[in-house]
Write an enzyme that holds these catalytic residues in place. Sequence first.
Site, short mmCIF file in Angstrom:
data_model
loop_
_atom_site.label_atom_id
_atom_site.label_comp_id
_atom_site.label_asym_id
_atom_site.label_seq_id
_atom_site.Cartn_x
_atom_site.Cartn_y
_atom_site.Cartn_z
N PHE A 67 2.72 -6.78 -8.54
CA PHE A 67 3.84 -7.69 -8.83
C PHE A 67 5.18 -7.17 -8.33
CE2 PHE A 67 0.56 -8.61 -12.03
CZ PHE A 67 0.42 -9.98 -11.85
N SER A 100 -4.61 -6.59 -2.84
CA SER A 100 -4.06 -7.73 -2.10
C SER A 100 -4.10 -8.98 -2.97
CB SER A 100 -4.93 -8.01 -0.86
OG SER A 100 -4.98 -6.90 -0.01
N GLU A 103 10.06 -6.71 -3.04
CA GLU A 103 10.66 -5.84 -2.03
C GLU A 103 12.13 -5.61 -2.36
OE1 GLU A 103 9.62 -7.05 1.98
OE2 GLU A 103 7.62 -7.53 1.27
N LEU A 142 -1.50 -15.55 -8.34
CA LEU A 142 -1.03 -16.76 -7.66
C LEU A 142 -0.12 -17.56 -8.58
CD1 LEU A 142 -4.21 -18.15 -5.80
CD2 LEU A 142 -2.35 -16.75 -4.90
N CYS A 158 5.26 -13.88 0.75
CA CYS A 158 4.25 -14.30 -0.24
C CYS A 158 4.45 -15.63 -0.92
CB CYS A 158 4.10 -13.19 -1.27
SG CYS A 158 3.38 -11.72 -0.54
N ASP A 162 -4.87 3.17 7.65
CA ASP A 162 -4.52 1.91 8.30
C ASP A 162 -5.03 1.95 9.74
OD1 ASP A 162 -1.96 -0.25 7.44
OD2 ASP A 162 -2.87 -0.39 9.42
N ALA A 171 1.76 -16.46 -11.09
CA ALA A 171 3.06 -15.80 -11.28
C ALA A 171 4.00 -16.14 -10.12
CB ALA A 171 2.87 -14.27 -11.38
N GLY A 184 0.81 -1.22 0.00
CA GLY A 184 0.00 0.00 0.00
C GLY A 184 0.84 1.26 0.00
P1 NAD Z 1 1.40 -5.68 5.33
O1 NAD Z 1 1.10 -6.61 6.43
O2 NAD Z 1 2.73 -5.02 5.25
O3 NAD Z 1 0.31 -4.51 5.30
C1 NAD Z 1 -1.05 -4.71 5.46
C2 NAD Z 1 -1.61 -3.55 6.29
O4 NAD Z 1 -3.04 -3.64 6.29
C3 NAD Z 1 -1.18 -3.56 7.76
O5 NAD Z 1 -0.50 -2.36 8.07
C4 NAD Z 1 -2.49 -3.69 8.54
O6 NAD Z 1 -2.51 -2.95 9.75
C5 NAD Z 1 -3.48 -3.12 7.54
N1 NAD Z 1 -4.87 -3.55 7.78
C6 NAD Z 1 -5.34 -4.78 8.00
N2 NAD Z 1 -6.67 -4.76 8.15
C7 NAD Z 1 -7.06 -3.46 8.03
C8 NAD Z 1 -8.31 -2.80 8.07
N3 NAD Z 1 -9.44 -3.48 8.25
N4 NAD Z 1 -8.34 -1.47 7.89
C9 NAD Z 1 -7.20 -0.78 7.69
N5 NAD Z 1 -5.97 -1.35 7.63
C10 NAD Z 1 -5.92 -2.68 7.79
O7 NAD Z 1 1.11 -6.51 3.99
P2 NAD Z 1 1.79 -6.29 2.54
O8 NAD Z 1 3.11 -6.95 2.48
O9 NAD Z 1 1.65 -4.86 2.15
O10 NAD Z 1 0.81 -7.18 1.65
C11 NAD Z 1 -0.53 -6.77 1.38
C12 NAD Z 1 -1.09 -7.67 0.29
O11 NAD Z 1 -0.33 -7.50 -0.91
C13 NAD Z 1 -1.03 -9.16 0.59
O12 NAD Z 1 -2.18 -9.77 0.06
C14 NAD Z 1 0.19 -9.64 -0.15
O13 NAD Z 1 0.08 -10.99 -0.54
C15 NAD Z 1 0.18 -8.76 -1.37
N6 NAD Z 1 1.50 -8.50 -1.98
C16 NAD Z 1 2.58 -8.25 -1.20
C17 NAD Z 1 3.80 -7.97 -1.81
C18 NAD Z 1 5.03 -7.68 -0.98
O14 NAD Z 1 6.09 -7.53 -1.58
N7 NAD Z 1 4.96 -7.58 0.32
C19 NAD Z 1 3.90 -7.90 -3.19
C20 NAD Z 1 2.75 -8.14 -3.96
C21 NAD Z 1 1.55 -8.44 -3.34
C1 UGA Z 2 8.00 -11.80 -4.96
C2 UGA Z 2 7.82 -11.63 -6.46
O1 UGA Z 2 9.10 -11.52 -7.09
C3 UGA Z 2 6.98 -10.41 -6.78
O2 UGA Z 2 6.73 -10.34 -8.19
C4 UGA Z 2 5.65 -10.51 -6.01
O3 UGA Z 2 4.89 -9.34 -6.24
C5 UGA Z 2 5.93 -10.66 -4.54
O4 UGA Z 2 6.74 -11.85 -4.33
C6 UGA Z 2 4.69 -10.86 -3.73
O5 UGA Z 2 3.67 -11.27 -4.24
O6 UGA Z 2 4.84 -10.63 -2.53
P1 UGA Z 2 9.58 -10.72 -3.12
O7 UGA Z 2 9.15 -11.89 -2.30
O8 UGA Z 2 9.48 -9.37 -2.53
O9 UGA Z 2 8.76 -10.69 -4.49
O10 UGA Z 2 11.11 -10.92 -3.56
P2 UGA Z 2 11.84 -11.87 -4.64
O11 UGA Z 2 12.87 -11.09 -5.31
O12 UGA Z 2 10.86 -12.58 -5.50
O13 UGA Z 2 12.57 -12.93 -3.71
C7 UGA Z 2 11.84 -13.90 -2.98
C8 UGA Z 2 12.81 -14.86 -2.33
O14 UGA Z 2 13.43 -15.70 -3.31
C9 UGA Z 2 13.96 -14.18 -1.58
O15 UGA Z 2 14.23 -14.88 -0.39
C10 UGA Z 2 15.11 -14.29 -2.55
O16 UGA Z 2 16.36 -14.24 -1.92
C11 UGA Z 2 14.83 -15.65 -3.17
N1 UGA Z 2 15.44 -15.84 -4.50
C12 UGA Z 2 15.08 -15.05 -5.54
C13 UGA Z 2 16.36 -16.87 -4.70
O17 UGA Z 2 16.68 -17.62 -3.76
N2 UGA Z 2 16.89 -17.06 -5.95
C14 UGA Z 2 16.54 -16.28 -7.01
O18 UGA Z 2 17.07 -16.52 -8.12
C15 UGA Z 2 15.62 -15.25 -6.80
#
Ligand code: NAD
Ligand code: UGA
Length: 453
Positions: free
Chosen positions: A157, A126, A160, A212, A267, A32, A214, A12
């Site tokens: 997509f 999400s 981090e 899912l 994830c 939040d 991907a 977010g």
């Molecule tokens: P996160 O836990 O960092 O953030 C989620 C936030 O939502 C928290 O701060 C929480 O307090 C807030 N929240 C929960 N319920 C709430 C409510 N009812 N009202 C207001 N706020 C509320 O999670 P994230 O890593 O940002 O992931 C969020 C979604 O995105 C997940 O579904 C995850 O699978 C997806 N996603 C994450 C990544 C990533 O790199 N972290 C990448 C792609 C997709």
């Molecule tokens: C991953 C996907 O790459 C994103 O596209 C997606 O949006 C995200 O998940 C999500 O849905 O949360 P992320 O988990 O942030 O992103 O980071 P990645 O770069 O994918 O790495 C994931 C893990 O795999 C790490 O522990 C990394 O060290 C490991 N990794 C990655 C390997 O061990 N080998 C590789 O070649 C690449």
Amino acid sequence: MKICCIGAGYVGGPTMAMIAHQCPDIEVMVVDVNEERIRAWNSDNLPIHEPGLDEIVAARRGRNLFFDTVIDDHIRAADVIFICVGTPTKTFGAGAGRAADLRYIETCARRIASVAEDDKIVVEKSTIPVRTANSIKRILKAGKPEVNFDVLSNPEFLAEGTAISDLLEPDRILIGGESERPVETLAAIYGRWVPRERVITTNLWSSELSKLTANAFLAQRISSINAISALCEATDAEVGEVAHAIGMDSRVGSKFLRASVGFGGSCFQKDILNLVYLCEHYGLKEVAEYWEQVVKMNDYQKRRFSHRIVQTMFNTVSQKTIAIWGFAFKKDTDDTRESPAIAVCQDLLNERAHLKIFDPEVPGSRIREDLGCEDDEGKVTICHSAEEATEGAHAIVILTEWDAFAHEDFAKIYQGMEKPAFVFDGRNIVDLEALKALGFEAYGVGRGRPGTS
Ligand code: NAD
Ligand code: UGA
């Protein structure tokens, strides 16, 4: 136009900062329930570490980017509402350990339904199981039949550590929806900076399932190369050389073939387990088993790595001091969710090692919390530099690929360590031959048989 994003987390926060940055005329409000997080977003010390994020937040915050704990007013005022809350693995009841826990999504849908007074576009950002949009639509419609809600799927997509560049130049933006107008409204927002041919539209269910899929494909590549790394260690093949050779085939491609101690992050595991659960739900047992193997291989890889450490260090690490370099699940983030470092450190603690841990971004309190040793019982010491962690240590274990680790002064470090001094590189970032020349016994993943250092 006004946007409200519910959930100020790793997705977010950066995603909305990018929209605010690219669309100065759009008011972007991120809300939040977590007061501490919102306070941090409004401070100079943002709640997440992400290269390039501070700059764009500083440029837009207070202008067209806002963070608030007041939720209802901003939902009411918004034209477009993004749902960006967590969807962790369920820990109780039916589907525990596999299915997605959708309670936060449902809470958001109910809240939107209860406060909205006029038409809204509701965007699922999400990651959710396929057909969740149906549940959201039913909740919205039941709660406010007189308001028109268009539900879109727009999975994220970003990865981090590279979130800002991923958001700036995404490979694609995916929008799933049922009618043209709301899809076009959202596509036009991204169209401000993403070339239109990269904004693709599908039906709702394809969009939900593509996210899912991907993540499952990406994680599968890592488990595939990690499986081969085990065979490399048994045969003196070099996994980096194998990855390079197969990656040059354009049908395979070179990315995501880095063998490692295992994948982590919030994830991959959760989304694959979610996929597995969905397949089981639809009676597709063989498909479920196929994907579950990706997670099993990852668990095996983490265990195999800690086992190799113990085995190589004369079958015992009890009372030995081990320097742990890196605790985040990958470099350039402070996130430790599902970090392979947790599993490896726990294995070593079970073997009664003493760990001296250094990570440049992860706070010591979080490391202790993740390892379940919040009191200082002498088992874990948090260090302030990589070198400090090695003083008097028997081994260095590299668990995160922070760039700086490859450039440490190993000659100096060697002097301060017990002998034989071991290095176990779980990320294949250091030059093993150079370390051996200094006197270390050095091992990587998928490189060299145990005992042949
Ligand atoms: P996160 O836990 O960092 O953030 C989620 C936030 O939502 C928290 O701060 C929480 O307090 C807030 N929240 C929960 N319920 C709430 C409510 N009812 N009202 C207001 N706020 C509320 O999670 P994230 O890593 O940002 O992931 C969020 C979604 O995105 C997940 O579904 C995850 O699978 C997806 N996603 C994450 C990544 C990533 O790199 N972290 C990448 C792609 C997709
Ligand atoms: C991953 C996907 O790459 C994103 O596209 C997606 O949006 C995200 O998940 C999500 O849905 O949360 P992320 O988990 O942030 O992103 O980071 P990645 O770069 O994918 O790495 C994931 C893990 O795999 C790490 O522990 C990394 O060290 C490991 N990794 C990655 C390997 O061990 N080998 C590789 O070649 C690449």
